[in-house]
Design an enzyme around this catalytic site. Sequence first.
Site, mmCIF file in Angstrom:
data_model
loop_
_atom_site.group_PDB
_atom_site.id
_atom_site.type_symbol
_atom_site.label_atom_id
_atom_site.label_comp_id
_atom_site.label_asym_id
_atom_site.label_seq_id
_atom_site.Cartn_x
_atom_site.Cartn_y
_atom_site.Cartn_z
ATOM 1 N N HIS A 128 0.906 -1.149 -0.145
ATOM 2 C CA HIS A 128 -0.238 -0.236 -0.021
ATOM 3 C C HIS A 128 0.700 1.364 -0.304
ATOM 4 O O HIS A 128 0.565 1.686 -1.032
ATOM 5 C CB HIS A 128 -1.003 0.131 1.272
ATOM 6 C CG HIS A 128 -1.678 0.651 1.201
ATOM 7 N ND1 HIS A 128 -3.020 0.927 1.139
ATOM 8 C CD2 HIS A 128 -1.916 2.578 2.067
ATOM 9 C CE1 HIS A 128 -3.634 1.951 1.037
ATOM 10 N NE2 HIS A 128 -2.831 3.674 1.389
ATOM 11 N N GLU A 129 1.751 1.390 0.873
ATOM 12 C CA GLU A 129 3.033 2.387 1.241
ATOM 13 C C GLU A 129 3.630 2.469 -0.207
ATOM 14 O O GLU A 129 3.792 3.681 -0.938
ATOM 15 C CB GLU A 129 3.237 2.163 2.029
ATOM 16 C CG GLU A 129 2.644 2.497 3.323
ATOM 17 C CD GLU A 129 1.656 3.596 3.637
ATOM 18 O OE1 GLU A 129 1.798 4.597 2.925
ATOM 19 O OE2 GLU A 129 0.976 3.653 4.365
ATOM 20 N N HIS A 163 1.625 4.503 -3.012
ATOM 21 C CA HIS A 163 1.523 5.462 -2.757
ATOM 22 C C HIS A 163 3.373 6.391 -3.175
ATOM 23 O O HIS A 163 3.215 7.161 -3.616
ATOM 24 C CB HIS A 163 1.557 5.954 -0.991
ATOM 25 C CG HIS A 163 0.142 6.620 -0.466
ATOM 26 N ND1 HIS A 163 -1.126 6.265 -1.149
ATOM 27 C CD2 HIS A 163 -0.478 5.591 0.097
ATOM 28 C CE1 HIS A 163 -1.718 5.967 -1.052
ATOM 29 N NE2 HIS A 163 -1.785 5.852 0.647
ATOM 30 N N HIS A 169 -5.996 6.552 -3.156
ATOM 31 C CA HIS A 169 -6.253 5.288 -2.294
ATOM 32 C C HIS A 169 -7.462 4.981 -4.007
ATOM 33 O O HIS A 169 -8.117 5.675 -4.326
ATOM 34 C CB HIS A 169 -7.039 6.446 -1.687
ATOM 35 C CG HIS A 169 -6.673 5.756 0.054
ATOM 36 N ND1 HIS A 169 -6.418 7.417 0.449
ATOM 37 C CD2 HIS A 169 -5.468 4.718 0.132
ATOM 38 C CE1 HIS A 169 -5.368 6.525 1.455
ATOM 39 N NE2 HIS A 169 -4.853 5.940 1.624
ATOM 40 N N CYS A 170 -8.046 3.798 -3.480
ATOM 41 C CA CYS A 170 -9.069 3.195 -4.836
ATOM 42 C C CYS A 170 -10.555 2.676 -3.919
ATOM 43 O O CYS A 170 -10.276 1.975 -3.272
ATOM 44 C CB CYS A 170 -8.216 1.494 -5.095
ATOM 45 S SG CYS A 170 -9.040 1.511 -6.151
ATOM 46 N N CYS A 207 -8.126 -4.333 -4.021
ATOM 47 C CA CYS A 207 -7.201 -3.478 -4.223
ATOM 48 C C CYS A 207 -6.535 -3.490 -2.430
ATOM 49 O O CYS A 207 -6.948 -2.637 -2.108
ATOM 50 C CB CYS A 207 -7.579 -2.178 -4.884
ATOM 51 S SG CYS A 207 -6.140 -1.884 -5.068
ATOM 52 N N CYS A 227 -5.799 -4.253 -7.676
ATOM 53 C CA CYS A 227 -6.920 -4.212 -8.742
ATOM 54 C C CYS A 227 -6.074 -3.867 -10.214
ATOM 55 O O CYS A 227 -4.651 -2.981 -10.178
ATOM 56 C CB CYS A 227 -7.415 -2.603 -8.419
ATOM 57 S SG CYS A 227 -7.688 -0.876 -8.423
ATOM 58 N N CYS A 267 -5.303 0.188 -10.718
ATOM 59 C CA CYS A 267 -3.851 0.698 -9.977
ATOM 60 C C CYS A 267 -2.763 -0.150 -10.664
ATOM 61 O O CYS A 267 -1.262 0.929 -10.917
ATOM 62 C CB CYS A 267 -4.003 0.523 -9.091
ATOM 63 S SG CYS A 267 -5.121 1.350 -7.656
#
Length: 177
Positions: A129-130, A133, A139-140, A145, A164, A167
């Site tokens: 996740h990070e 970024h 954010h999705c 995702c 996903c 992304c």
Amino acid sequence: MYKVLLIRLTNLDNLIVNSVRTHLMNMGFEVEVNEEIFHLNAELFNWERWQYNADKLLQLVKLTFERYPYDAVIGIGEADGFSDGLNFVFGLSTKKYGLVFLSRLKEEFYGRVINSSLYIERTLKEVTHELGHTLGLGHCNNKECVMNFSVSVEDVDKKGKYFCTSCSDKLNINNKS
């Protein structure tokens, strides 16, 4: 191919670091691990909150690694962090630099029985996740995702550990190698 540097903010079990490295490599990232521990500075610790100031730590990581030839630098540590206006953060990122705080990803933080496999799964999700970024993803809305926003550890458990299709396409990576 994106080049990623993982840095240890604390003394981490090799199983955690190797799991993260393997997960990201399987997604198509080139990953290196800085074997030296980037020790958390006591000046960054808020003694009233018993947490590290993530904003200040992120700036220190940026200053330390800005000349390194990586697309992303992710610091991972067995610590608890906060950001201005928030009680805690699982992670914090800017373009190219990110942090992941592992304390709240452990079941025992909540007084529950240790679950190592769940802890590793959560760690993979939050590091990915990070990383997203740091590479420019927001954010999705897709609940599966990894870029879906998490306000609790239960939210972390609900989302997947991969980007996903949308992304992945934005990053131009092979999502689930």
